[in-house]
Motif scaffolding. Structure first.
Motif, PDB file in Angstrom:
ATOM      1  N   LEU B 158       0.837  -1.205   0.000  1.00 55.34           N
ATOM      2  CA  LEU B 158       0.000   0.000   0.000  1.00 55.34           C
ATOM      3  C   LEU B 158       0.864   1.244   0.000  1.00 55.34           C
ATOM      4  N   ASP B 159       1.883   1.225   0.867  1.00 51.18           N
ATOM      5  CA  ASP B 159       2.757   2.396   0.920  1.00 51.18           C
ATOM      6  C   ASP B 159       3.438   2.631  -0.406  1.00 51.18           C
ATOM      7  N   LYS B 160       3.877   1.532  -1.034  1.00 53.53           N
ATOM      8  CA  LYS B 160       4.548   1.695  -2.326  1.00 53.53           C
ATOM      9  C   LYS B 160       3.591   2.275  -3.362  1.00 53.53           C
ATOM     10  N   ALA B 161       2.342   1.788  -3.318  1.00 54.11           N
ATOM     11  CA  ALA B 161       1.354   2.300  -4.281  1.00 54.11           C
ATOM     12  C   ALA B 161       1.126   3.784  -4.064  1.00 54.11           C
ATOM     13  N   ASN B 162       0.987   4.194  -2.802  1.00 48.09           N
ATOM     14  CA  ASN B 162       0.808   5.621  -2.511  1.00 48.09           C
ATOM     15  C   ASN B 162       1.978   6.441  -2.996  1.00 48.09           C
ATOM     16  N   GLU B 163       3.168   5.880  -2.820  1.00 52.69           N
ATOM     17  CA  GLU B 163       4.374   6.596  -3.243  1.00 52.69           C
ATOM     18  C   GLU B 163       4.365   6.811  -4.746  1.00 52.69           C
ATOM     19  N   ILE B 164       3.974   5.774  -5.486  1.00 49.69           N
ATOM     20  CA  ILE B 164       3.950   5.896  -6.943  1.00 49.69           C
ATOM     21  C   ILE B 164       2.940   6.961  -7.363  1.00 49.69           C
ATOM     22  N   LEU B 165       1.807   6.979  -6.695  1.00 43.49           N
ATOM     23  CA  LEU B 165       0.801   7.987  -7.026  1.00 43.49           C
ATOM     24  C   LEU B 165       1.335   9.384  -6.766  1.00 43.49           C
ATOM     25  N   GLN B 166       2.025   9.513  -5.637  1.00 40.24           N
ATOM     26  CA  GLN B 166       2.619  10.812  -5.312  1.00 40.24           C
ATOM     27  C   GLN B 166       3.568  11.263  -6.399  1.00 40.24           C
ATOM     28  N   GLN B 167       4.427  10.347  -6.811  1.00 41.95           N
ATOM     29  CA  GLN B 167       5.404  10.691  -7.848  1.00 41.95           C
ATOM     30  C   GLN B 167       4.717  11.077  -9.142  1.00 41.95           C
ATOM     31  N   ALA B 168       3.678  10.330  -9.475  1.00 38.46           N
ATOM     32  CA  ALA B 168       2.951  10.636 -10.713  1.00 38.46           C
ATOM     33  C   ALA B 168       2.377  12.044 -10.646  1.00 38.46           C
ATOM     34  N   LEU B 169       1.850  12.406  -9.482  1.00 41.72           N
ATOM     35  CA  LEU B 169       1.300  13.756  -9.341  1.00 41.72           C
ATOM     36  C   LEU B 169       2.386  14.804  -9.485  1.00 41.72           C
ATOM     37  N   GLU B 170       3.545  14.516  -8.864  1.00 40.38           N
ATOM     38  CA  GLU B 170       4.616  15.506  -8.951  1.00 40.38           C
ATOM     39  C   GLU B 170       5.102  15.676 -10.366  1.00 40.38           C
ATOM     40  N   ASN B 171       5.005  14.617 -11.165  1.00 44.74           N
ATOM     41  CA  ASN B 171       5.517  14.717 -12.533  1.00 44.74           C
ATOM     42  C   ASN B 171       4.620  15.533 -13.436  1.00 44.74           C
ATOM     43  N   LEU B 172       3.396  15.813 -12.992  1.00 43.45           N
ATOM     44  CA  LEU B 172       2.534  16.645 -13.833  1.00 43.45           C
ATOM     45  C   LEU B 172       3.067  18.066 -13.790  1.00 43.45           C
ATOM     46  N   PRO B 173       3.450  18.605 -14.978  1.00 45.51           N
ATOM     47  CA  PRO B 173       4.107  19.927 -14.951  1.00 45.51           C
ATOM     48  C   PRO B 173       3.069  21.054 -14.885  1.00 45.51           C
ATOM     49  N   ASP B 174       3.543  22.240 -14.408  1.00 46.51           N
ATOM     50  CA  ASP B 174       2.698  23.440 -14.474  1.00 46.51           C
ATOM     51  C   ASP B 174       2.726  24.013 -15.872  1.00 46.51           C
ATOM     52  N   SER B 175       1.563  24.412 -16.436  1.00 47.42           N
ATOM     53  CA  SER B 175       1.547  25.056 -17.766  1.00 47.42           C
ATOM     54  C   SER B 175       0.425  26.083 -17.798  1.00 47.42           C
ATOM     55  N   GLU B 176       0.249  26.710 -18.996  1.00 47.48           N
ATOM     56  CA  GLU B 176      -0.703  27.815 -19.158  1.00 47.48           C
ATOM     57  C   GLU B 176      -2.125  27.321 -19.123  1.00 47.48           C
ATOM     58  N   LEU B 177      -2.993  28.275 -18.835  1.00 50.92           N
ATOM     59  CA  LEU B 177      -4.415  27.934 -18.742  1.00 50.92           C
ATOM     60  C   LEU B 177      -5.049  27.794 -20.113  1.00 50.92           C
ATOM     61  N   ASP B 178      -5.944  26.913 -20.247  1.00 50.25           N
ATOM     62  CA  ASP B 178      -6.826  26.855 -21.428  1.00 50.25           C
ATOM     63  C   ASP B 178      -8.189  26.475 -20.894  1.00 50.25           C
ATOM     64  N   SER B 179      -9.149  27.296 -21.136  1.00 52.53           N
ATOM     65  CA  SER B 179     -10.393  27.190 -20.373  1.00 52.53           C
ATOM     66  C   SER B 179     -11.061  25.842 -20.519  1.00 52.53           C
ATOM     67  N   GLN B 180     -11.174  25.413 -21.787  1.00 50.82           N
ATOM     68  CA  GLN B 180     -11.909  24.161 -21.960  1.00 50.82           C
ATOM     69  C   GLN B 180     -11.201  23.001 -21.277  1.00 50.82           C
TER      70      GLN B 180
END
Lengths: 136, 224
Positions: B158-180
């Motif tokens: 379970l801990d490993k799964a949570n860790e992977i999810l955390q990493q996946a979230l961190e890998n999502l980069p910040d970018s510009e807004l697009d409304s749709q």
């Protein structure tokens, strides 16, 4: 190998068989004994038979020694009945606690699983919508 | 079953006098004989008495045979003494057979030996419930250990799964807004935040987002 109690029971039964067989065979195959002052002519010398007496003596002694050895190996836990029952009860409680913990872990895992699956399906849905909108 | 050629059947005949009592009329009038009552106490079968209440796993030896050892005894010592007296009695028996085979003492000796054997088996049977309880104890112990081990390992996964999810979230980069896309990704994001309640970043972006979503899906598929 069967447990020690069964082994001991088998040994005791075998000893009983040894007793009976020894007496029976020795009586059956005994050569005739000579009378005190009565020399029978032409008494044939008994052929060299196996020494049943010695064989049986060895067998009986060996079985008795094995019985002693197994008795020695029996546990001498003279802990009373109440102690045993109390120990069993505590073990059962510990078991139930462990089961509860396992159930809790499994429940959390299932929850996480369900949530991730939900998110995955939503992502897929949104992707489909986005693709549809870009193609339109 | 009895063969067809022979006239005589090897089996006893059915009890006719009972069968005639079970005819239709009696059944209708409810006058058939009742089943025999349940046996409460001791009964005798083939000449030997039997106990109906089998909770007596270890009946007292004083029930049938006389007892050779005292009330408080050490099992192993008594067993060894019994074993040795077996041998001694056997030697006595052989001596009797050699010198005076027809005396009544021979029968007594055989009885003595049989009593000794019965004692030995009785003591061994008294060990059996003890052994059963010990086996139960060992089994419970094993079960408890298995459950705890499984719980610990599951927790690690379970801990490993949570860790992977955390990493996946961190890998999502910040970018510009697009409304749709924002609305759709906002939804996804909100769900993630709702689910995991860990991150603060708002995710937005265009194909960078699609790419990152793809990588997220890929990461998630890795887990499951």
């Amino acid at each position: 190998m069967a447990d020690r109690l069964t082994q001991l029971q088998d040994l005791v039964n075998q000893q009983a068989e040894n007793f009976c067989n020894a007496i029976g065979i020795l009586q059956q195959f005994a050569p005739p004994s000579k009378f005190a002052a009565f020399d029978r002519n032409g008494s044939q010398t008994p052929q060299q038979q196996e020494d049943f007496a010695q064989l049986f003596a060895i067998q009986i002694a060996r079985t008795a020694r094995d019985i002693d050895a197994v008795i020695e190996s029996l546990p001498n836990d003279e802990q009373s009945l109440e102690l045993q029952v109390a120990g069993l009860r505590k073990l059962e409680q510990d078991n139930q606690a462990a089961a509860e913990r396992l159930r809790e872990e499994v429940r959390q895992g299932e929850l996480l699983h369900e949530q991730v699956q939900q998110v995955l399906s939503d992502i897929a849905q949104h992707q489909l919508n986005a693709d549809r909108e870009t193609t339109n | 079953m009895s063969s067809e050629q022979e006239q005589v059947s090897s089996l006893p005949l059915p009890p006719v006098q009972y069968i005639t009592l079970f005819n239709d009329e009696n059944v209708r009038r409810n006058r058939i004989p009742k089943p025999p009552p349940i046996i409460q106490d001791t009964y005798s079968m083939f000449g030997k008495p039997f106990n109906a209440d089998d909770t007596i796993i270890r009946p007292l030896e004083s029930q049938g045979i006389k007892r050779l050892y005292p009330q408080h005894f050490d099992r192993r010592r008594e067993l060894k003494k019994l074993n040795h007296s077996l041998l001694v009695n056997f030697l006595d028996l052989i001596d009797l057979l050699v010198y005076s085979p027809d005396s009544p003492k021979r029968i007594e000796k055989v009885d003595d030996i049989s009593i000794l054997f019965i004692h030995i088996h009785h003591l061994l049977n008294e060990f059996r419930p003890h052994q059963a309880r010990e086996t139960l104890r060992v089994m419970l112990d094993l079960q408890k250990r298995q459950r705890l081990e499984t719980a610990v390992r599951f927790h690690k996964h379970l801990d490993k799964a949570n860790e992977i999810l955390q990493q996946a979230l961190e890998n999502l980069p910040d970018s510009e807004l697009d409304s749709q896309i924002l609305t759709s990704t906002e939804q996804i994001r909100k769900e993630f935040l709702f689910c995991l309640s860990k991150k603060d970043k708002i995710n937005n972006g265009n194909d960078a987002l699609i790419r990152s979503m793809n990588s997220l899906i890929y990461n998630l598929f890795v887990i499951f």
